[in-house]
Scaffold this motif. Structure first.
Motif, PDB file in Angstrom:
ATOM      1  N   GLU A  33     166.372   4.101  10.372  1.00 55.11           N
ATOM      2  CA  GLU A  33     165.835   2.727  10.294  1.00 55.11           C
ATOM      3  C   GLU A  33     166.494   1.982   9.128  1.00 55.11           C
ATOM      4  N   HIS A  34     166.815   2.747   8.106  1.00 56.54           N
ATOM      5  CA  HIS A  34     167.374   2.161   6.884  1.00 56.54           C
ATOM      6  C   HIS A  34     168.810   1.679   7.132  1.00 56.54           C
ATOM      7  N   TYR A  35     169.078   0.434   6.752  1.00 55.26           N
ATOM      8  CA  TYR A  35     170.401  -0.162   7.000  1.00 55.26           C
ATOM      9  C   TYR A  35     171.388   0.212   5.895  1.00 55.26           C
ATOM     10  N   MET A  36     172.476   0.861   6.299  1.00 53.26           N
ATOM     11  CA  MET A  36     173.564   1.165   5.374  1.00 53.26           C
ATOM     12  C   MET A  36     174.827   0.561   5.945  1.00 53.26           C
ATOM     13  N   SER A  37     175.165  -0.621   5.438  1.00 54.35           N
ATOM     14  CA  SER A  37     176.314  -1.369   5.940  1.00 54.35           C
ATOM     15  C   SER A  37     177.602  -0.553   5.781  1.00 54.35           C
ATOM     16  N   THR A  38     178.411  -0.560   6.828  1.00 54.67           N
ATOM     17  CA  THR A  38     179.682   0.172   6.773  1.00 54.67           C
ATOM     18  C   THR A  38     180.650  -0.557   5.839  1.00 54.67           C
ATOM     19  N   ILE A  39     181.286   0.202   4.971  1.00 54.68           N
ATOM     20  CA  ILE A  39     182.272  -0.344   4.045  1.00 54.68           C
ATOM     21  C   ILE A  39     183.645   0.057   4.563  1.00 54.68           C
ATOM     22  N   ASN A 121     172.730  -4.812  22.023  1.00 53.19           N
ATOM     23  CA  ASN A 121     171.962  -3.700  21.443  1.00 53.19           C
ATOM     24  C   ASN A 121     170.581  -4.167  20.956  1.00 53.19           C
ATOM     25  N   LYS A 122     169.742  -3.223  20.619  1.00 53.45           N
ATOM     26  CA  LYS A 122     168.348  -3.404  20.154  1.00 53.45           C
ATOM     27  C   LYS A 122     167.442  -3.853  21.300  1.00 53.45           C
ATOM     28  N   SER A 123     167.701  -3.352  22.498  1.00 52.97           N
ATOM     29  CA  SER A 123     166.893  -3.735  23.662  1.00 52.97           C
ATOM     30  C   SER A 123     165.442  -3.273  23.547  1.00 52.97           C
TER      31      SER A 123
END
Ligand code: GTP
Ligand code: MG
Length: 172
Positions: A33-39, A121-123
């Protein structure tokens, strides 16, 4: 094991749409659930067996949606066989962004539209939906690309997406 074929797939789309989540579900069957933005960029490998018994190795490149990585993302198309372009059904801006990505993918990188998948996505977030399935489909028709709605969270259509793509790639 003998590998019959290797394919490079690139995941693109605005930040926060769920590209990394789709990939993590597909490869590890995990969702955070936790957002970890791709670098920058990341890539994962997965080996699968097709319906015709071929062993296929997928090299799936997960790009960063953040604008500051746009140039880098462009450099990662090299050698890509197919492309997954993701938007978030709760975020209209992400659909506009997906259209830009589709244009770039087709016009600048020359990937065949029938090897591109537009993914809503996120349907699972039906109560927050802002983009109907028809709007997504209409955009896919405009560019002649494939279309599916997925939920990385609920593992909905994730395997189907990659299976369809691989069956198509091996048939070429
Ligand atoms: P960048 O790496 O910044 O480009 O983002 P991304 O497209 O890789 O998004 P990421 O997979 O990191 O997901 C962003 C946020 O959305 C995270 O908090 C995820 O938990 C959430 N998320 C991803 N997929 C889904 C989904 O199918 N349903 C729901 N409800 N949340 C999702
Ligand atoms: Mg990411």
């Amino acid at each position: 094991t003998k590998i019959d074929l290797v394919f490079k797939i690139i995941l693109i789309g605005q930040q926060n749409v769920g590209k990394s989540s789709i990939l993590n579900q597909y490869v590890d069957r995990e969702f955070a659930e936790h957002y970890m933005s791709t670098i920058g960029v990341d890539f994962r490998l997965k080996t699968i067996k097709t319906s015709s018994g071929k062993i296929v190795k997928l090299q799936i490149w997960d790009t960063a949606g953040q604008e500051r990585f746009a140039a880098l993302t462009n450099s990662h198309y090299k050698g890509a066989h197919s492309c997954i372009c993701v938007y978030d059904i709760t975020n209209p801006k992400s659909l506009a962004s997906a259209e830009q990505y589709l244009q770039t993918t087709i016009n600048q990188h020359g990937i065949d539209s029938d090897l591109i998948y537009l993914i809503g996505n996120k349907s699972d977030l039906e109560d927050q939906r802002k983009i109907s399935e028809k709007e997504g489909k209409d955009l896919s028709y405009k560019y002649g690309v494939n279309f599916l709605e997925t939920s990385a969270k609920n593992y909905l259509n994730i395997e189907e997406l990659f299976d369809q793509m691989v069956e198509h790639l091996v048939s070429l």
